[in-house]
Design a protein around this motif. Structure first.
Motif, short mmCIF file in Angstrom:
data_model
loop_
_atom_site.label_atom_id
_atom_site.label_comp_id
_atom_site.label_asym_id
_atom_site.label_seq_id
_atom_site.Cartn_x
_atom_site.Cartn_y
_atom_site.Cartn_z
N PRO A 119 24.21 61.07 24.30
CA PRO A 119 23.37 62.00 25.07
C PRO A 119 21.90 61.59 25.01
CG PRO A 119 24.90 63.20 23.65
CD PRO A 119 24.99 61.76 23.26
N VAL A 120 21.22 61.74 26.12
CA VAL A 120 19.83 61.29 26.22
C VAL A 120 18.96 61.87 25.11
CG1 VAL A 120 17.75 61.34 27.65
CG2 VAL A 120 19.98 60.95 28.71
N ASP A 121 19.03 63.18 24.93
CA ASP A 121 18.16 63.85 23.96
C ASP A 121 18.46 63.40 22.54
OD1 ASP A 121 16.94 65.49 25.98
OD2 ASP A 121 18.79 66.63 26.03
N ASN A 141 19.44 70.76 31.73
CA ASN A 141 20.43 70.13 30.84
C ASN A 141 19.80 68.99 30.04
OD1 ASN A 141 20.06 68.20 32.79
ND2 ASN A 141 22.24 67.85 33.20
N ASN A 142 18.48 69.12 29.83
CA ASN A 142 17.74 68.09 29.11
C ASN A 142 16.79 68.77 28.13
OD1 ASN A 142 15.05 66.39 28.97
ND2 ASN A 142 16.72 64.94 29.32
N VAL A 143 16.93 68.46 26.84
CA VAL A 143 16.10 69.09 25.82
C VAL A 143 14.63 68.77 26.02
CG1 VAL A 143 15.57 69.13 23.33
CG2 VAL A 143 17.94 69.21 24.11
N LEU A 182 16.44 75.82 19.96
CA LEU A 182 16.72 74.43 19.66
C LEU A 182 16.65 74.18 18.15
CD1 LEU A 182 14.56 72.60 22.38
CD2 LEU A 182 17.05 72.88 22.39
N PRO A 183 17.24 73.08 17.67
CA PRO A 183 17.07 72.73 16.25
C PRO A 183 15.60 72.46 15.94
CG PRO A 183 18.86 71.48 17.23
CD PRO A 183 18.15 72.16 18.36
#
Length: 284
Positions: free
Chosen positions: A93-95, A212-214, A230-231
């Motif tokens: 995944p990109v993030d 859909n992108n952090v 988010l974490p």
């Protein structure tokens, strides 16, 4: 075959057995079984010495080369395990790749200079077999499939927003108050499941933006558009710079596991050390 070669090198069952750390009787029995398998006597045995038959001499000459090649192959495999080389194709995944893997690549490259990594960061789920991908990193529980899943780490998310947003819209004191706030979340998400160790609450929220992108979610939050879940490790820089602050201390989202998926348990050394490295650096 390898035992036969060892006997021929010293022409003695006792010496060969000592070198192999096995009983002489066991070694003699194994060679007798070999002779039955090939259908020819390979050694002349007397109480004083061992000699090769004509067939045994021919067999030894051929077997020695084969055994030497096999030993060399084992040595090379050992070198591959100790110094793996090659290119890893990873679907990530990109993030996760940008936030968590990218900062680790300098250290990984220093430890394993012979390994290259090719990242496929398309949002779709790649087919490992047909696309010749060595491993895939996936968030959440792995689907039921024939793929082998190895847990890399798990994340626990918290709520964050910009100081300017909170000044404008007020700071919630309880998850039930999120319904009056703008949430920036993944597509089709209108609530967060929050817990504090005693209570589990389904917290509804509003808001105009979903992504859909952090990276996009963080950017919108720092631009004062709403609250994100988010974490903390994914917003370290924004917290240090004061662009974001934490909300509702003690309340967290559900744990989100991260898995490495592979086609088989028998992994090439290059893939195994990459997964082991990620587990060591990111595992909790």
């Amino acid at each position: 075959m390898a035992l036969f070669v060892e006997v021929c090198k010293v022409m003695s069952f006792r010496k060969a057995a000592d070198a192999l750390d096995m009983p002489s009787s066991t070694l003699s029995r194994r060679i007798s079984h070999l002779e039955k398998e090939v259908g020819l006597r390979l050694l002349h045995r007397t109480t004083r010495k061992v000699d090769l038959t004509e067939a045994g001499l021919l067999y030894f000459q051929r077997c020695k080369r084969i055994v030497d090649e096999a030993n060399l192959a084992h040595e090379q495999l050992g070198e591959m395990l100790e110094h793996p080389t090659g290119t890893i194709r990873a679907s990530v995944p990109v993030d996760f790749a940008i936030i968590y893997i990218a900062p680790l690549l300098e250290e990984f490259g220093a430890i394993y200079p012979g390994i290259n990594v090719e990242f496929d960061m398309t949002p779709r789920n790649a087919d490992l077999i047909s696309e010749h991908i060595d491993l895939a990193i996936r968030m959440g529980q792995p689907p039921d499939s024939t793929l082998i899943a190895r847990k890399i780490t798990s994340f626990t998310s918290q709520l964050f927003a910009s100081p300017a947003y909170l000044k404008r819209c007020g700071q919630p004191q309880h998850p039930s108050e999120l319904i009056g706030h703008d949430g920036i979340a993944f597509p089709k998400t209108s609530h967060w499941d929050l817990r504090n160790g005693k209570q589990d609450i389904r917290a509804e929220f509003g808001g105009r933006y979903r992504a859909n992108n952090v990276g996009m979610m963080k950017r919108l939050a720092t631009l004062n558009h709403g609250i994100i879940l988010l974490p903390q490790t994914s917003v370290t820089e924004e917290l240090a710079q004061g662009k974001l602050v934490g909300l509702l201390p003690g309340w967290t989202g559900a744990s989100l596991p991260v898995y490495a998926l592979t086609e088989t348990r028998l992994l090439p050394a290059k893939v195994r050390v990459f997964i082991d490295f990620l587990q060591q650096k990111l595992g909790k």
